[in-house]
Design an enzyme around this catalytic site. Structure first.
Site, PDB file in Angstrom:
ATOM      1  CE1 TYR A 262     -73.761  36.595  29.648  1.00  0.00           C
ATOM      2  CE2 TYR A 262     -74.898  37.457  27.717  1.00  0.00           C
ATOM      3  CZ  TYR A 262     -74.044  37.637  28.781  1.00  0.00           C
ATOM      4  OH  TYR A 262     -73.454  38.871  28.983  1.00  0.00           O
TER       5      TYR A 262
ATOM      6  N   PRO B 177     -76.054  44.183  22.377  1.00  0.00           N
ATOM      7  CG  PRO B 177     -78.036  44.390  23.593  1.00  0.00           C
ATOM      8  CD  PRO B 177     -77.480  44.521  22.218  1.00  0.00           C
TER       9      PRO B 177
END
Ligand code: FAD
Ligand code: PHB
Length: 402
Positions: free
Chosen positions: A206, A298
């Site tokens: 991420y 999400p």
């Protein structure tokens, strides 16, 4: 009874993960159900969406007899990486949670596995139905009316489970005056690609970058799933493959020389980001589950997992009702689910705000995010909070019935 009327105990609208898993869990409790689905079987089996399964989701799919292929092909991950300031920092999910993990296994593979176990067990799933409409929700015998193969048909049942996703008909079938909606729409979206390229990292990355968020995920040892933050109204025709790779390379740059593997793109899409909750998740004999009741952005990888958690509660409540005659657990279904839903909403919002840049965000916001990322990657307590939520709240989460 006329051939176009099907009598069953639970009528299920929607053959996504929620509807299919509910049907299987009910079957294991000896409860009959019929699932109606507007799309073709091929469509639902190929619809590429989520990829991360929490530990509890994996355990439940195995217990439901739908875990064999996932056990063989799912990729078990013990950590994730957070990338910011050109450096990647590992969050050791396994160590921080006392042994929990996530499994990367595509949602459409879960759907395929569930359809197979349902059909093998003689379950009824009617694909390609049209004009679906719910009636008698506040009576003792609600029904699902629809067209199928040119005929008008009806499923008459004791209870209906509305598992038909955010754009389905179940939620709008409830009188608007009895529902409350809570919504937050984010000023950005995700441009997602599937690429025939070996994932450049063993674990998900991420990334918070000055140009916006990016995520590296995967579907198999030879297929990468990558996302980058874009505008909600982004025009995909302005994103030829090379522009996407260039932007991904920029957002994944590290001082350690991280190298992104590239390959032919097999899919491109834009996903809007929204937080949405319906309260209550029930009206009369209709129970909403999954995206029909709530949506999360999400970033926390929670949507499908939350759908699974709802139907676990619903299957237990229905089993209790049929076994004992008591509707107590059905009466508390909405409150029980909503506690987890709001905890998950908070986590998904938090992950999103930690990693994205909104248009107009000032330098202060960016520095604040970096300080928070610094905390999450250096304080054990902060990292443990992330790990606990990311791997999934336990099913015996306080407030849920046993
Ligand atoms: P759905 O999967 O939407 O299923 C609903 C079904 O109902 C569909 O098959 C639909 O065709 C059918 N239907 C609709 N209307 C009707 C009708 N009128 N009659 C009959 N049938 C109808 N979640 C995660 O947990 N982890 C992730 O990593 C993740 N990543 C995501 C990435 C993307 C790009 C997207 C878009 C979503 C992601 N999600 C993720 C969210 C996840 O995909 C959803 O939360 C999940 O699909 C919800 O399952 P569901 O069964 O409730 O609804
Ligand atoms: C995915 O693999 O599609 C995926 C992974 C993690 C997320 C969202 C999507 O947070």
């Amino acid at each position: 009874m006329a051939a176009n009327i099907i009598r069953t105990q639970v009528g299920i609208v929607g053959a996504g993960p929620a509807g299919l898993l509910l049907s299987q869990l009910l079957h294991l409790e000896g409860i009959e159900s019929v699932v109606v689905e507007t799309q073709t079987r091929k469509h639902v089996e190929e619809r590429n969406r989520a990829g991360v399964l929490e530990q509890g989701t994996v355990d439940l799919l195995k217990a439901a007899g739908a875990g064999d292929r996932m056990r063989r092909e799912g990729l078990v991950h013990h950590g994730i990486e957070l990338l910011f300031n050109r450096r990647a920092h590992r969050i050791d999910l396994h160590e921080l949670t006392g042994g929990r993990a996530i499994t990367v296994y595509a949602q459409h593979e879960v759907v395929k596995d569930l359809i197979r176990v349902r059909i093998d067990a003689g379950g009824q799933i009617l694909f390609e139905v049209g004009d679906v409409c719910l009636t008698g929700l506040d009576s003792g015998a609600p029904s699902i009316l629809f067209q199928h193969a040119g005929d008008a048909r009806e499923v008459v049942c004791d209870y209906i489970a509305g598992c038909d996703g955010f754009r389905g008909i179940s939620r709008p079938s409830i009188p608007a005056c009895v529902l409350r909606f809570y919504e937050h729409v984010y000023p950005f979206a995700w441009l997602g690609i599937l690429a025939e390229a070996e994932p450049a990292s063993q674990e998900l990355i991420y990334a918070n970058h000055e140009s916006g968020f990016a995520l590296l995920s995967m579907r198999s040892p030879s297929v990468s799933r990558l996302y980058l933050q874009c505008r909600p109204e982004e025009d995909l025709s302005l994103w030829p493959d090379e522009r996407i790779w260039e932007e991904l390379r920029r957002r994944f740059t590290t001082d350690e020389g991280f190298h992104l593997n590239e390959g032919p793109l097999v899919q491109k899409s834009v996903t809007a980001m929204r937080s949405f909750v319906t309260e209550p998740m029930q009206y009369g004999r209709l129970y909403l589950a999954g995206d029909a009741a709530h949506i999360v952005p999400p970033t926390g990888a929670k949507g499908m997992n939350l759908a699974v958690a709802d139907v676990r509660i619903l299957a237990r409540a229905l089993a209790w009702r049929y076994r004992t005659g008591s509707s107590d657990l059905l009466a508390s279904y909405s409150d029980t689910c909503l506690r987890r839903v709001w905890r998950t909403q908070h986590f998904s919002w938090w992950m999103t705000s930690l990693l994205h840049r909104a248009a107009g965000d000032d330098e202060f916001s960016y520095r604040r995010q970096l300080a928070e990322l610094d905390q999450v990657t250096t304080s054990r307590a902060a990292a443990a909070t992330l790990a606990e939520n990311y791997t999934g709240l336990p099913f015996d989460f306080p407030g849920e019935q046993p």
